[in-house]
Each structure stands twice: as C-alpha cells, then as structure tokens.
Scaffold this motif. Structure first.
Motif, PDB file in Angstrom:
ATOM      1  N   PHE A  38       0.842  -1.193   0.000  1.00 40.56           N
ATOM      2  CA  PHE A  38       0.000   0.000   0.000  1.00 40.56           C
ATOM      3  C   PHE A  38       0.882   1.249   0.000  1.00 40.56           C
ATOM      4  CE2 PHE A  38      -2.134   3.390   2.485  1.00 40.56           C
ATOM      5  CZ  PHE A  38      -3.080   3.712   1.520  1.00 40.56           C
ATOM      6  N   VAL A  39       0.553   2.172  -0.884  1.00 41.96           N
ATOM      7  CA  VAL A  39       1.280   3.447  -0.956  1.00 41.96           C
ATOM      8  C   VAL A  39       0.267   4.586  -0.952  1.00 41.96           C
ATOM      9  CG1 VAL A  39       2.912   4.852  -2.286  1.00 41.96           C
ATOM     10  CG2 VAL A  39       3.052   2.366  -2.429  1.00 41.96           C
ATOM     11  N   ASP A  40       0.498   5.564  -0.082  1.00 40.19           N
ATOM     12  CA  ASP A  40      -0.347   6.761  -0.072  1.00 40.19           C
ATOM     13  C   ASP A  40       0.565   7.913  -0.505  1.00 40.19           C
ATOM     14  OD1 ASP A  40      -1.317   9.293   1.108  1.00 40.19           O
ATOM     15  OD2 ASP A  40      -2.922   8.032   1.891  1.00 40.19           O
ATOM     16  N   THR A  41       0.275   8.513  -1.638  1.00 39.54           N
ATOM     17  CA  THR A  41       1.232   9.490  -2.197  1.00 39.54           C
ATOM     18  C   THR A  41       1.430  10.688  -1.261  1.00 39.54           C
ATOM     19  OG1 THR A  41      -0.469  10.604  -3.539  1.00 39.54           O
ATOM     20  CG2 THR A  41       0.776   8.816  -4.592  1.00 39.54           C
ATOM     21  N   ASP A  42       0.357  11.146  -0.627  1.00 40.53           N
ATOM     22  CA  ASP A  42       0.516  12.275   0.317  1.00 40.53           C
ATOM     23  C   ASP A  42       1.472  11.902   1.448  1.00 40.53           C
ATOM     24  OD1 ASP A  42      -1.223  13.939  -1.021  1.00 40.53           O
ATOM     25  OD2 ASP A  42      -2.916  13.598   0.316  1.00 40.53           O
ATOM     26  N   ASP A  43       1.306  10.679   1.970  1.00 39.23           N
ATOM     27  CA  ASP A  43       2.154  10.245   3.090  1.00 39.23           C
ATOM     28  C   ASP A  43       3.619  10.134   2.673  1.00 39.23           C
ATOM     29  OD1 ASP A  43      -0.052  10.148   4.671  1.00 39.23           O
ATOM     30  OD2 ASP A  43      -0.195   7.964   4.766  1.00 39.23           O
ATOM     31  N   VAL A  44       3.850   9.595   1.472  1.00 34.73           N
ATOM     32  CA  VAL A  44       5.241   9.441   1.011  1.00 34.73           C
ATOM     33  C   VAL A  44       5.888  10.814   0.862  1.00 34.73           C
ATOM     34  CG1 VAL A  44       6.704   8.689  -0.918  1.00 34.73           C
ATOM     35  CG2 VAL A  44       4.826   7.230  -0.153  1.00 34.73           C
ATOM     36  N   ILE A  45       5.155  11.739   0.244  1.00 34.36           N
ATOM     37  CA  ILE A  45       5.714  13.085   0.034  1.00 34.36           C
ATOM     38  C   ILE A  45       5.978  13.759   1.391  1.00 34.36           C
ATOM     39  CG2 ILE A  45       5.206  15.405  -0.871  1.00 34.36           C
ATOM     40  CD1 ILE A  45       3.678  13.944  -3.195  1.00 34.36           C
ATOM     41  N   ALA A  46       5.010  13.654   2.286  1.00 32.37           N
ATOM     42  CA  ALA A  46       5.175  14.282   3.606  1.00 32.37           C
ATOM     43  C   ALA A  46       6.366  13.671   4.346  1.00 32.37           C
ATOM     44  CB  ALA A  46       3.894  14.114   4.429  1.00 32.37           C
ATOM     45  N   HIS A  47       6.471  12.349   4.287  1.00 31.43           N
ATOM     46  CA  HIS A  47       7.562  11.659   4.970  1.00 31.43           C
ATOM     47  C   HIS A  47       8.918  12.111   4.425  1.00 31.43           C
ATOM     48  CE1 HIS A  47       9.465   8.440   7.189  1.00 31.43           C
ATOM     49  NE2 HIS A  47      10.115   8.110   6.091  1.00 31.43           N
ATOM     50  N   ARG A  48       9.004  12.155   3.104  1.00 31.58           N
ATOM     51  CA  ARG A  48      10.291  12.515   2.491  1.00 31.58           C
ATOM     52  C   ARG A  48      10.665  13.980   2.757  1.00 31.58           C
ATOM     53  NH1 ARG A  48       9.996   9.423  -3.340  1.00 31.58           N
ATOM     54  NH2 ARG A  48      10.143   7.327  -2.477  1.00 31.58           N
ATOM     55  N   CYS A  49       9.656  14.820   2.848  1.00 37.49           N
ATOM     56  CA  CYS A  49       9.924  16.252   3.092  1.00 37.49           C
ATOM     57  C   CYS A  49      10.104  16.537   4.574  1.00 37.49           C
ATOM     58  CB  CYS A  49       8.754  17.110   2.604  1.00 37.49           C
ATOM     59  SG  CYS A  49       8.605  17.143   0.841  1.00 37.49           S
ATOM     60  N   GLY A  50       9.682  15.596   5.400  1.00 32.32           N
ATOM     61  CA  GLY A  50       9.767  15.813   6.840  1.00 32.32           C
ATOM     62  C   GLY A  50       8.754  16.827   7.335  1.00 32.32           C
ATOM     63  N   ARG A  51       7.695  17.050   6.552  1.00 23.67           N
ATOM     64  CA  ARG A  51       6.634  17.961   7.007  1.00 23.67           C
ATOM     65  C   ARG A  51       5.306  17.593   6.362  1.00 23.67           C
ATOM     66  NH1 ARG A  51       9.900  22.162   3.851  1.00 23.67           N
ATOM     67  NH2 ARG A  51      10.903  22.484   5.846  1.00 23.67           N
ATOM     68  N   ALA A  52       4.223  17.973   7.021  1.00 24.93           N
ATOM     69  CA  ALA A  52       2.886  17.626   6.539  1.00 24.93           C
ATOM     70  C   ALA A  52       2.583  18.336   5.212  1.00 24.93           C
ATOM     71  CB  ALA A  52       1.847  18.036   7.583  1.00 24.93           C
TER      72      ALA A  52
END
Ligand code: S3P
Length: 180
Positions: A38-52
């Motif tokens: 399972f991949v949630d694109t918002d979560d991946v982007i937030a995780h990689r950026c270190g911010r919501a």
C-alpha cells in the motif's frame, strides 16, 4: 475460485477521487486483501519532506507540491503489485495519469458533496490546505464542479452509504470482471 484469486495481474491499482472519498482507507484494506504493497502518495511526500502536506503548501507553494507528485508518479509507475492511493488532484494531471495508467488499473471513488463535507469535517487529523479558507463548503462544491469531468475518465466506484469493506469488494469485483 474466489474473486481475489481471479485477479492475476502484477499491475498496480490506482485510486483517485476527490478529497474525502476514502482513497486511503479503501486502499489500505484493498492492499491487505490482495497482498499488495500500500502506498499513499501524500504520506510518502510528507515523509520525504519531513513535514505535513499543508506545511509543504505553505512553505514551498502548491506548484512545488505538484512537482513532487509528478516525480513520485513516475517512480511508482516502475513498481508492481501496489495499491496507490493518490492525492485528490494527482491523476487529473495528464502526464501523471498516462504514466501510472500504463501498468495500472485506475478506479475513481465518488461520494456526494454532502458526504464529502461530512467526512472532511469529521477527519480532524488531516489539514487540507485547499479547504483552509473561511467557507470550505463552497470551496468543495466549486472544486468538485471543476474536477468532475477529469475524474469521470476513470472507472467509477460509488462510495456513498457504503462501508470501506463494501467499497473494497466493489473494486475487487470490477478487477475480476476485467480479467474475464
Ligand atoms: C489535494 C488533495 C489532498 C492533498 C493535497 C491536495 C487536492 O489529498 O494531495 O491537499 O488537490 O485534491 P487527499 O485527496 O488525500 O485529501
């Protein structure tokens, strides 16, 4: 043979649809049922950026967020057996849709504007930058009207009045039918 056993493809499954249509909850359960990642694109982007996501909008602007979505769409298109819950606008971009559709089945989750409003209001954990203004209800209606045609290009799944499990079953049935 059960519906799930009938799905014999390594293609990704991509969920699109307006905010609050249940892409993440449905995607998580669907992935579990199919044994997919399972991949949630918002979560991946937030995780990689270190911010919501709303912080990315605030600090970098919407355009920068959209560029991150586009890069992630290309990256995910190279993988297989993933259920990908996409941010509400990701698949409305023609290039993102083309790259992810190549090895993916796309489903669009729909809900009535009333139900979307209720779900978004109940989901206090998520801050949605596009609805942050003084009148989120009008914003939802305006954005929905603007996007309706774009979402209508994909296989529709109605979620109003349905449980997450029922929506997952509906997606599985459409997948099985497509195999026949
Ligand atoms: C957006 C939807 C959000 C998130 C961002 C922009 C949109 O995702 O990507 O706030 O433009 O519809 P959800 O659809 O998961 O809320």
């Amino acid at each position: 043979m059960t519906t799930l056993q009938a799905i014999q493809s390594d293609d990704n499954i991509i969920l699109t649809g307006f905010m609050g249509t249940g892409k993440s909850s449905v995607g998580r359960l669907l992935a579990e049922r199919l044994g997919y990642t399972f991949v949630d694109t918002d979560d991946v982007i937030a995780h990689r950026c270190g911010r919501a996501v709303h912080e990315i909008f605030r600090r970098e602007g919407e355009e920068a967020f959209r560029a991150r979505e586009a890069a992630l769409a290309r990256e995910l298109a190279a993988g297989k057996r993933q259920v990908i819950a996409t941010g509400g606008r990701l698949m409305l971009d023609a290039d993102n849709a083309a790259v992810l559709s190549r090895h993916g089945r796309v489903f669009c989750l729909w809900a009535s504007a009333e139900e979307i409003m209720a779900r978004v209001a109940a989901d206090t954990a998520a801050v949605r930058p596009l609805l942050a203004g003084p009148d989120p209800e009008s914003r939802i209606r305006a954005l929905y009207a603007e996007r309706r045609e774009g979402y209508a290009r994909f296989t529709p799944i109605m979620t109003s009045g349905q449980t997450v499990s029922e929506v997952v079953q509906a997606v599985c049935e459409r997948l099985a039918v497509a195999q026949e």
